[in-house]
Design an enzyme around this catalytic site. Structure first.
Site, short mmCIF file in Angstrom:
data_model
loop_
_atom_site.label_atom_id
_atom_site.label_comp_id
_atom_site.label_asym_id
_atom_site.label_seq_id
_atom_site.Cartn_x
_atom_site.Cartn_y
_atom_site.Cartn_z
CE LYS A 163 -34.58 48.94 -22.86
NZ LYS A 163 -35.39 49.66 -21.88
CD GLU A 184 -19.50 53.67 -20.56
OE1 GLU A 184 -20.34 53.58 -21.50
OE2 GLU A 184 -19.59 54.52 -19.66
N GLY A 207 -33.43 48.90 -18.09
CA GLY A 207 -32.11 48.28 -17.87
C GLY A 207 -31.93 47.80 -16.43
NE ARG A 208 -34.10 52.77 -13.03
CZ ARG A 208 -34.16 53.52 -14.12
NH1 ARG A 208 -33.22 53.42 -15.05
NH2 ARG A 208 -35.13 54.39 -14.30
CD GLU A 263 -29.96 54.40 -14.45
OE1 GLU A 263 -30.48 53.30 -14.66
OE2 GLU A 263 -28.88 54.74 -14.95
CG HIS A 308 -14.78 46.48 12.64
ND1 HIS A 308 -14.33 46.48 13.95
CD2 HIS A 308 -15.63 45.43 12.53
CE1 HIS A 308 -14.85 45.44 14.58
NE2 HIS A 308 -15.66 44.79 13.75
CE LYS A 327 -25.36 57.05 -21.40
NZ LYS A 327 -26.50 56.25 -21.81
O1 F6P Z 1 -27.89 47.98 -21.43
P1 F6P Z 1 -27.39 49.23 -22.05
O2 F6P Z 1 -28.26 49.75 -23.12
O3 F6P Z 1 -25.97 49.04 -22.53
O4 F6P Z 1 -27.35 50.34 -20.93
C1 F6P Z 1 -26.59 50.19 -19.79
C2 F6P Z 1 -26.99 51.14 -18.72
O5 F6P Z 1 -26.83 52.47 -19.18
C3 F6P Z 1 -27.90 53.29 -18.72
O6 F6P Z 1 -28.72 53.55 -19.79
C4 F6P Z 1 -27.40 54.56 -18.13
O7 F6P Z 1 -26.49 55.19 -18.97
C5 F6P Z 1 -28.61 52.43 -17.69
O8 F6P Z 1 -29.92 52.80 -17.49
C6 F6P Z 1 -28.43 51.08 -18.27
O9 F6P Z 1 -28.68 50.06 -17.34
#
Ligand code: F6P
Length: 518
Positions: free
Chosen positions: A203, A209, A260-261, A346, A377, A486
Site C-alpha cells: 500500500k 521487508e 491494508g488488512r 490489528e 490431535h 520498525k
Molecule cells: O502494504 P504495506 O504498506 O506494505 O503494509 C503492509 C502491512 O504493514 C502494516 O502497515 C503493519 O506494519 C499492515 O497494516 C499492512 O498490511
C-alpha cells in the site's frame, strides 16, 4: 456519534445478567428447556449459515446485547462507514473497502465524491482484470511471485490457497513476505527469470521487508539474465510515484481509504485474479457485496455480523474469555486463521478509545487456530479439559471438491462430534476421563467453498470486527502499535555489524553481542 459501551445502561444490565445467569448458564439445560433453541439461535446470511445455539447466551442476553448496540449508536457508525465519512479519525481517512465490491450504485446517503471514487474503482478493476487475463493467456509466464507483507500478503495468499479448486493449471503462485532471505532464496531457486512475473504489493511502497525483497528480486532477475523488467514486474500500490521511481512501469493503484488488512478486494487482489480469472474475482466481490448489503440493511436482531460482534463483546467483557479458536474444517483454508488474526487483532488490539482515553475493559481477544482435524490431535485436549474456556468456531463445507470416498463424511462427522463433545461433556468416566462440557462454540456452514461463499465469509468477519470495535469505542482502522518496533529495528540494524551498544539496555546489548555479524 457513538457512545462507549461501558457508559450505557445496557452495559450495567449485562453485568447484572452475567452475574445472575451468565456464568452459571448451562447449555445442556438450555437445549432441554427449549426445543426451538437451534432455530432461534441460528442465522441465515448470504452464502453463510451460522448456528449460534451452542453459545452461552439466552434470549435475555441477546436482547440486552441488542440494547447495547442501539445505545452505543452502532447503526450510525455503520452508516457513516458506508457513507464515506472519515471514521478513521486518527488518520483522517474514510473507510470504504466495501466500495471495492459495490456492484453499480453507491450506497444511499453517501457523501458527495463517493460516486467519483466508485468510478475510479471500476476503471482500475477493469484494467487490472484485463491485465490478469493477458497474463493468464501468456503461457511463457509459469510462476507468479507476490512480494508483500501483512495485508499485502495474507489476504491474497489465503484466498489463492482456499480457491485452489478454481485455479487454472499452468501457473504456480508463490508468496514472499518475510525479510528473512531464506524465504525469497527458497522461492527463487526453482525459477527462471523469463518465465516469472513479480508483483510488488505494498500500500505504502515503503515497507522495509517488501522493499528489501523487491530489490533482491530485481537484482536476481538481472543477474540471472532476465530482460525486460517492465514485462516481468508489476506494482500494486497507492504510491504509484514510488513504484515508478523503483523502476516498475506496470502499476495498479488503490486509495488511502482502503486499509491494508481490508485490501484483498483492490489491486492487492491481482494474484487472486491471476489465479481464478476475472470472472472468479468478480464472483468473490459479489459474494462480499451480498454480505455488505446484509450488514447494511438487515435489522440488528437478524444481522449475522452484528450478532457475532455482540457475542464477542459478551464473551470478552462479561464472561472474561480472552481468546477464541477458529477451526476451519477444510485443508484449503489453512491460512485463514493467520489472515483473521491480522484482521481482528490489528483492528481491535487497542487500549484507548476514539478520544485517546484509556479503556477500563478488555478489547481484542487472541485469535488462533488450525484446520480441523489436525487441531484435534494437538491442542483440543486443552479446549475440552483445560482450565480456561475458549470459544471455538467451526467452519464446515457441505460439498467436497474431490471424489475420494469416505473422507468428507469423516471430516464433517469430526466437526460435528467436537462441537457436541465440547457442549455435552462427560461425567460418567471418572477423574481424568471426565469432560466438564458446557464449552461454547459457533458452527458455520458453507454449501461449497467458492469465490462467492469465501467472499461473503470474509466480509462477514470484517463487519463482525467492525461491530465489536464500534462498541468498544475504538478506531479499528489504524495500527500505530506496529510503528515503534520498525523505528527500533532501523537503529539496531547497523549496530549488528558495528557492535555499537551505546545507550542500549543490558539485555538488548547482550543479545546484540551474541548475534553480531562477523
Ligand atoms: O502494504 P504495506 O504498506 O506494505 O503494509 C503492509 C502491512 O504493514 C502494516 O502497515 C503493519 O506494519 C499492515 O497494516 C499492512 O498490511
Amino acid at each position: 456519534m457513538t457512545v462507549r459501551c461501558d457508559r450505557t445502561p445496557a452495559w450495567q444490565a449485562l453485568q447484572q445478567h452475567a452475574d445472575k445467569v451468565g456464568r452459571g448458564f448451562d447449555l445442556r439445560q438450555a437445549f432441554a428447556a427449549d426445543a426451538g433453541r437451534f432455530a432461534s439461535f441460528s442465522q441465515e446470511a448470504p452464502h453463510v449459515f451460522a448456528d449460534l445455539s451452542k453459545n452461552l447466551i439466552d434470549q435475555r442476553t441477546q436482547e440486552l446485547l441488542l440494547d447495547l448496540a442501539q445505545q452505543c449508536g452502532l447503526q450510525a457508525r455503520r452508516d457513516a462507514m458506508f457513507a464515506g465519512e472519515h471514521i478513521n479519525s486518527t488518520e483522517d481517512r474514510a473507510v470504504m473497502h466495501t466500495l471495492l465490491r459495490a456492484q453499480g450504485a453507491v450506497p444511499p446517503g453517501s457523501r458527495s465524491g463517493v460516486a467519483g471514487e466508485l468510478a475510479k474503482v471500476h476503471e482500475t478493476l477493469d484494467a487490472m482484470l484485463e491485465y490478469a487475463e493477458t497474463i493468464r493467456a501468456d503461457h511463457t509466464i509459469t510462476d507468479v511471485v507476490n512480494i508483500g507483507i501483512g495485508g499485502s500478503d495474507l489476504g491474497p495468499q489465503m484466498v489463492v490457497l482456499a480457491l485452489a479448486e478454481f485455479v487454472a493449471p499452468g501457473k504456480r503462485f508463490h508468496f514472499v513476505s518475510n525479510v528473512d532471505g531464506h524465504e525469497l532464496a527458497g522461492v527463487l531457486k526453482g525459477l527462471a527469470p523469463e518465465h516469472t512475473l513479480f508483483l510488488v504489493a505494498s500500500k505504502t511502497f515503503t515497507t522495509a521487508e517488501t522493499m528489501a525483497n523487491a530489490r533482491s528480486a530485481r537484482r536476481w532477475f538481472e543477474q540471472s539474465g532476465g530482460k525486460d523488467v517492465a514485462r516481468h514486474f508489476a506494482a500494486l500500490t497507492t504510491n504509484v510515484a514510488a513504484a515508478r521511481e523503483f523502476g516498475i512501469e506496470t502499476t495498479f493503484g488503490f486509495w488511502d481509504w482502503v486499509g491494508g488488512r481490508y485490501s484483498l478486494w483492490s489491486a492487492i487482489g491481482l494474484p487472486i485474479a491471476l489465479a481464478i480469472g476475472s470472472d472468479g474475482f468478480r464472483k468473490l466481490l459479489a459474494g462480499a457485496h451480498a454480505m455488505d448489503e446484509h450488514f447494511r440493511t438487515a435489522p440488528l436482531a437478524k444481522n449475522l455480523p452484528v450478532r457475532l460482534g455482540l457475542l464477542d463483546v459478551w464473551y470478552r467483557n462479561f464472561l472474561g474469555f480472552t481468546s477464541r479458536c477458529i477451526a476451519p474444517y477444510h485443508s484449503a483454508l489453512r491460512r485463514l486463521p493467520a489472515y483473521l488474526q491480522q484482521l481482528e487483532m490489528e483492528s481491535n488490539g487497542k487500549r484507548v478509545d476514539l478520544q485517546g482515553a484509556a479503556l477500563p475493559f478488555g478489547t481484542s481477544p487472541v485469535l488462533w487456530g488450525e484446520p480441523g482435524t489436525n487441531g484435534q490431535h494437538a491442542y483440543f485436549q486443552m479446549l475440552h479439559q483445560g482450565t480456561d474456556v475458549v470459544p471455538l468456531e467451526f467452519l464446515a463445507v457441505r460439498d467436497a471438491d474431490h471424489d475420494l470416498s469416505g473422507h468428507h463424511p469423516a471430516l464433517l462427522a469430526n466437526a460435528l462430534a467436537q462441537a457436541q463433545a465440547l457442549m455435552q461433556g462427560r461425567a460418567d468416566a471418572g477423574g481424568h476421563r471426565d469432560f466438564p462440557g458446557n464449552r461454547p462454540s459457533t458452527f458455520f456452514v458453507l454449501e461449497r467453498l467458492t469465490p462467492e461463499s469465501l467472499g461473503a465469509f470474509i466480509a462477514m468477519y470484517e463487519h463482525r470486527v467492525f461491530t465489536s470495535g464500534a462498541l468498544w469505542g475504538l478506531n479499528s482502522f489504524d495500527q500505530w502499535g506496529v510503528e515503534l518496533g520498525k523505528v527500533l529495528a532501523k537503529d539496531l540494524e547497523p549496530r549488528l555489524s558495528s557492535g555499537d551498544v551505546t545507550g542500549l539496555d543490558a539485555s538488548t546489548a547482550g543479545l546484540l553481542a551474541r548475534l553480531k555479524q562477523g
